[in-house]
Design an enzyme around this catalytic site. Structure first.
Site, PDB file in Angstrom:
ATOM      1  N   ALA A 240      36.763  25.220 -14.513  1.00  0.00           N
ATOM      2  CA  ALA A 240      37.357  26.467 -14.026  1.00  0.00           C
ATOM      3  C   ALA A 240      36.410  27.654 -14.214  1.00  0.00           C
ATOM      4  CB  ALA A 240      38.670  26.735 -14.757  1.00  0.00           C
TER       5      ALA A 240
ATOM      6  N   GLY B  94      37.719  20.712 -14.731  1.00  0.00           N
ATOM      7  CA  GLY B  94      37.993  20.544 -13.313  1.00  0.00           C
ATOM      8  C   GLY B  94      36.886  19.827 -12.577  1.00  0.00           C
TER       9      GLY B  94
ATOM     10  N   GLU C  65      37.863  16.368 -12.727  1.00  0.00           N
ATOM     11  CA  GLU C  65      38.973  16.143 -11.801  1.00  0.00           C
ATOM     12  C   GLU C  65      38.467  16.022 -10.367  1.00  0.00           C
ATOM     13  OE1 GLU C  65      42.945  18.101 -13.412  1.00  0.00           O
ATOM     14  OE2 GLU C  65      41.320  19.574 -13.400  1.00  0.00           O
TER      15      GLU C  65
ATOM     16  N   GLU D 193      40.174  21.034 -20.956  1.00  0.00           N
ATOM     17  CA  GLU D 193      41.206  22.043 -20.739  1.00  0.00           C
ATOM     18  C   GLU D 193      42.009  22.394 -21.992  1.00  0.00           C
ATOM     19  OE1 GLU D 193      40.579  20.206 -16.633  1.00  0.00           O
ATOM     20  OE2 GLU D 193      40.541  19.553 -18.730  1.00  0.00           O
TER      21      GLU D 193
END
Length: 258
Positions: free
Chosen positions: A64, A109, A112, A132
């Site tokens: 992020a 992320g 991900e 996270e």
């Protein structure tokens, strides 16, 4: 943030596309996520055999963009994380094979994003992990869904709860990545993977991917029904006829790139 270029050429001609993330740490800013969506739009109208997602710089993706995220109110964060999750699902839904060529640190992320691809290859001397929970949130773009399905519930919880940065050897052992290579071997390794896939029937590969994706997590009976529907979709295809003809003539098939 993304630059499209010819990735690989074989006897069939243009059959690949590579998208390169461009930023110092390749954080998932709104601008970068917009570009990822444009990637999904672009590949729909192209004749491709595989999409490779890789990066420029020392980081594949650092996760992020926390500076940008800090300027958002709660409602904006909720909307953006949903947008990010939907974007990664669009990548997962690309009908042709996708490969994350992880050529730098892959965190939060960024992992991900890599998990949204069909396969993952990573270079050594880098780190990978779900970070996270170390900053007060949780994976919200598919991490708690795709990682357990890939490596099992218990192992995924270890990765997510601990927020550790794992070395590539550990990621390979746990099944998070599929190949581990030295940095200077990455391009050749990706090309080899591509060649192995591109040697086979395009429509059959797409049907197989659709069957795996749609049937995964269902009962065996339901998944078998999905498989039969996917198989039926290629029975009348030119690919199947060419495969049978090439077998009879003892030659390599000449697939039609659709």
């Amino acid at each position: 943030f993304f630059k499209q270029k010819t990735a690989y050429e074989i006897s069939l001609g243009l059959v690949g596309s590579e998208m390169c993330i461009r930023d110092s740490v390749n954080a998932l800013s709104r601008a970068l996520v917009d570009e990822l969506n444009r990637l999904c739009d672009d590949v729909q109208g192209e004749t491709l055999r595989m999409v490779v997602i890789t990066a420029d710089g020392e980081n594949f993706c650092a996760g992020a963009d926390l500076k940008e995220r800090a300027k958002m109110n709660d409602a904006e964060v909720e909307t953006f994380v949903q947008y990010l999750s939907d974007t990664f699902q669009r990548i997962a839904d690309i009908p042709i094979p996708t490969l994350a060529a992880i050529n730098g640190n892959c965190l939060g992320g960024g992992l991900e994003l890599a998990l949204a691809c069909d396969m993952r290859i990573m270079i050594d001397d880098t780190f990978i992990g779900m970070k996270e929970t170390s900053v007060g949130v949780m994976p919200g773009a598919g991490g708690t869904v795709r990682l357990p399905r890939l490596i099992g519930e218990s192992k995924a919880k270890q990765w997510i709860f601990s927020a550790q940065s794992f070395i590539p050897e550990e990621a390979l052992s746990d099944g998070v990545i599929d190949w581990l290579v030295e940095k200077d071997e990455l391009d050749d390794a990706v090309q080899e993977i591509f060649g192995q896939i591109a040697a086979n029937a395009p429509l059959a590969i797409q049907a197989a991917k659709r069957s795996i994706n749609e049937g995964f997590g269902w009962t065996v009976k339901q998944a078998l029904e999905v498989e039969q529907r996917a198989y039926k979709s290629i029975i009348a295809s030119e690919d199947r006829q060419e495969g049978l003809k090439a077998f009879r003539e003892k030659r390599r098939p000449k697939w039609k790139v659709n």
